[in-house]
Design a protein around this motif. Structure first.
Motif, short mmCIF file in Angstrom:
data_model
loop_
_atom_site.label_atom_id
_atom_site.label_comp_id
_atom_site.label_asym_id
_atom_site.label_seq_id
_atom_site.Cartn_x
_atom_site.Cartn_y
_atom_site.Cartn_z
N TYR A 198 -19.54 -53.04 5.45
CA TYR A 198 -19.79 -54.02 4.40
C TYR A 198 -19.08 -53.63 3.11
O TYR A 198 -18.61 -54.49 2.36
N LEU A 199 -19.00 -52.35 2.82
CA LEU A 199 -18.25 -51.91 1.65
C LEU A 199 -16.75 -52.16 1.83
O LEU A 199 -16.04 -52.46 0.86
N ASP A 200 -16.28 -52.05 3.06
CA ASP A 200 -14.87 -52.38 3.33
C ASP A 200 -14.61 -53.87 3.08
O ASP A 200 -13.54 -54.24 2.57
N ILE A 201 -15.58 -54.70 3.46
CA ILE A 201 -15.45 -56.13 3.22
C ILE A 201 -15.35 -56.42 1.73
O ILE A 201 -14.48 -57.18 1.28
N LEU A 202 -16.23 -55.79 0.94
CA LEU A 202 -16.20 -56.01 -0.51
C LEU A 202 -14.87 -55.55 -1.11
O LEU A 202 -14.32 -56.22 -2.00
N GLU A 203 -14.36 -54.43 -0.65
CA GLU A 203 -13.07 -53.94 -1.13
C GLU A 203 -11.98 -54.97 -0.86
O GLU A 203 -11.15 -55.28 -1.73
N TYR A 204 -11.95 -55.52 0.34
CA TYR A 204 -10.97 -56.53 0.70
C TYR A 204 -11.16 -57.79 -0.15
O TYR A 204 -10.18 -58.33 -0.72
N GLN A 205 -12.38 -58.27 -0.25
CA GLN A 205 -12.63 -59.52 -0.95
C GLN A 205 -12.21 -59.46 -2.41
O GLN A 205 -11.54 -60.38 -2.91
N TRP A 206 -12.58 -58.39 -3.07
CA TRP A 206 -12.32 -58.31 -4.50
C TRP A 206 -10.87 -57.95 -4.81
O TRP A 206 -10.22 -58.61 -5.63
N ASN A 207 -10.36 -56.93 -4.18
CA ASN A 207 -9.06 -56.39 -4.57
C ASN A 207 -7.87 -57.08 -3.91
O ASN A 207 -6.77 -57.10 -4.47
N GLU A 208 -8.09 -57.65 -2.74
CA GLU A 208 -6.98 -58.30 -2.05
C GLU A 208 -7.00 -59.82 -2.19
O GLU A 208 -5.96 -60.47 -2.01
N VAL A 209 -8.16 -60.40 -2.52
CA VAL A 209 -8.26 -61.86 -2.57
C VAL A 209 -8.72 -62.36 -3.94
O VAL A 209 -8.00 -63.07 -4.62
N LEU A 210 -9.93 -61.99 -4.34
CA LEU A 210 -10.56 -62.64 -5.48
C LEU A 210 -9.83 -62.37 -6.79
O LEU A 210 -9.48 -63.32 -7.53
N ILE A 211 -9.59 -61.12 -7.11
CA ILE A 211 -8.93 -60.80 -8.38
C ILE A 211 -7.50 -61.34 -8.43
O ILE A 211 -7.12 -61.99 -9.43
N PRO A 212 -6.68 -61.17 -7.38
CA PRO A 212 -5.34 -61.77 -7.43
C PRO A 212 -5.39 -63.29 -7.59
O PRO A 212 -4.57 -63.86 -8.33
N TYR A 213 -6.33 -63.94 -6.89
CA TYR A 213 -6.42 -65.40 -7.02
C TYR A 213 -6.73 -65.81 -8.46
O TYR A 213 -6.06 -66.68 -9.04
N TRP A 214 -7.74 -65.18 -9.06
CA TRP A 214 -8.18 -65.63 -10.37
C TRP A 214 -7.19 -65.27 -11.47
O TRP A 214 -7.12 -65.95 -12.50
N LYS A 215 -6.39 -64.25 -11.28
CA LYS A 215 -5.33 -63.99 -12.25
C LYS A 215 -4.37 -65.18 -12.31
O LYS A 215 -3.97 -65.63 -13.40
N LYS A 216 -4.00 -65.69 -11.16
CA LYS A 216 -3.10 -66.84 -11.12
C LYS A 216 -3.79 -68.11 -11.60
O LYS A 216 -3.20 -68.91 -12.34
N ALA A 217 -5.05 -68.29 -11.20
CA ALA A 217 -5.78 -69.50 -11.58
C ALA A 217 -6.00 -69.56 -13.08
O ALA A 217 -5.88 -70.63 -13.71
N VAL A 218 -6.33 -68.43 -13.69
CA VAL A 218 -6.52 -68.39 -15.14
C VAL A 218 -5.22 -68.73 -15.86
O VAL A 218 -5.21 -69.50 -16.83
N ALA A 219 -4.12 -68.17 -15.40
CA ALA A 219 -2.82 -68.46 -16.02
C ALA A 219 -2.50 -69.94 -15.96
O ALA A 219 -2.03 -70.55 -16.94
N PHE A 220 -2.75 -70.56 -14.80
CA PHE A 220 -2.48 -71.99 -14.66
C PHE A 220 -3.38 -72.81 -15.58
O PHE A 220 -2.91 -73.74 -16.26
N ALA A 221 -4.67 -72.47 -15.61
CA ALA A 221 -5.61 -73.22 -16.45
C ALA A 221 -5.21 -73.15 -17.92
O ALA A 221 -5.25 -74.16 -18.64
N LYS A 222 -4.83 -71.98 -18.38
CA LYS A 222 -4.45 -71.81 -19.78
C LYS A 222 -3.21 -72.62 -20.11
O LYS A 222 -3.10 -73.17 -21.20
N GLU A 223 -2.29 -72.73 -19.17
CA GLU A 223 -1.09 -73.54 -19.38
C GLU A 223 -1.45 -75.01 -19.62
O GLU A 223 -0.73 -75.72 -20.32
#
Length: 319
Positions: A135-160
């Motif tokens: 389960y800790l491996d799942i959290l590592e994958y979700q946050w560092n490989e998916v969630l944070i990269p996604y929201w970095k891009k989404a925030v940049a788009f929204a601000k534009e």
């Protein structure tokens, strides 16, 4: 502070009928769903961004009733492991951001989303404990490989597009579900991300809403007024994690209630919001299975209106 209402309660009514109901009850804001889970009963961002005339008619209807849009809501799961589902939510989110820029709304309300447990998953996987160790491996994958990269891009788009605040509803089933996870994402991607504080989702998890308000402070970007009633008899037997149908009120450990019928201490909640500097929309979300939509909404408006505080925190008018 001023009251707003999540527009989903007006299913079956036109936008004009909804705004007339609100103004007849002394409310002059509406949270407008434009896609995703909130649906498009009054506005569809994907259509509106392509139709200037439709946008003008939308704004003219609000102006007719001297009402404003408190936020555009487009709750969804843009990191859903099923790529087609994720793409659909992403189209709604991006359209909502574009529409916000076109009509001058600075705030979007949505969910953080929840990925699958690995790159081959087809369904989201919400982790609720730290063991077994995978389960800790799942959290590592979700946050560092998916969630944070996604929201970095989404925030940049929204601000534009001119969006200044993305208020994430802290909701179980998604990666951001409490203040700790809200700050984890905010610290990683920037302060365009803040909280949509809905007490109803936090009460049943065992949180003290006043402590939550003080913990979040100026990271509170929006507020949903919805209550939860704990059925302590069922909690004592089965705990608070409950997947029974929301209509099964007798057997559930907790149920959503309209304001004043649950366990929220609303005078203290409103006061704490003022103390930490939140002087903005209080948006009623009616999801009470015991009451018809307009009955519950009317009761919530009547209950909350006298509780809202107009003064400025810290004024010592008596000194």
């Amino acid at each position: 502070m001023q009251l707003s209402v999540v527009n989903g309660v007006f299913g079956g009514m036109t936008l004009e009928e909804s705004l007339k109901f609100l103004t007849d009850n002394g409310v002059y804001q509406l949270e407008l769903g434009v896609g995703g889970y909130p649906g498009t009963i009054h506005a569809d961002a994907k259509k509106l961004i392509k139709d200037e005339g439709a946008r003008k008619r939308l704004l003219d209807t609000f102006a007719k009733y001297n009402c404003t849009i408190s936020a555009l809501s487009v709750h969804g799961n843009c990191v859903h492991p099923n790529k087609e589902i994720a793409q659909s939510f992403e189209e709604d989110f991006r359209s909502a951001c574009i529409l916000a820029g076109q009509i001058g709304v600075k705030r979007i309300v949505t969910f953080s989303g929840c990925p699958g447990g690995d790159s081959k998953a087809q369904q989201p996987n919400w982790v609720t404990c730290a063991w077994p160790p995978e389960y800790l491996d799942i959290l590592e994958y979700q946050w560092n490989e998916v969630l944070i990269p996604y929201w970095k891009k989404a925030v940049a788009f929204a601000k534009e597009q001119g969006v200044e605040k993305i208020a994430l509803e802290m909701h179980p089933g998604f990666c951001v579900y409490n203040p700790e996870t809200l700050f984890k994402l905010r610290n990683a991607v920037g302060d365009t991300i803040g909280a949509n504080l809905d007490p109803s989702h936090l009460l049943w998890q065992g949180m003290d809403i006043i402590d939550v308000i003080y913990e979040l402070g100026d990271a509170i970007y929006y507020f949903h007024a919805k209550d939860t009633e704990m059925n302590k008899r069922n909690v004592r037997k089965n705990g608070v994690l409950d997947s029974k149908h929301y209509g099964n009120l007798k057997e559930r450990s907790w149920s959503f209630r309209t304001i004043g019928y649950g366990d929220g201490e609303w005078k203290k909640i409103i006061s704490a919001l003022k103390v930490v500097g939140y002087d903005d929309s209080v948006s009623i979300e009616h999801e009470d299975a015991l009451m018809l939509p307009l009955e519950g909404l009317s009761k919530a408006i009547a209950y909350l209106k006298p509780l809202l505080i107009e003064g400025t925190a810290g004024e010592m008018w008596w000194a």
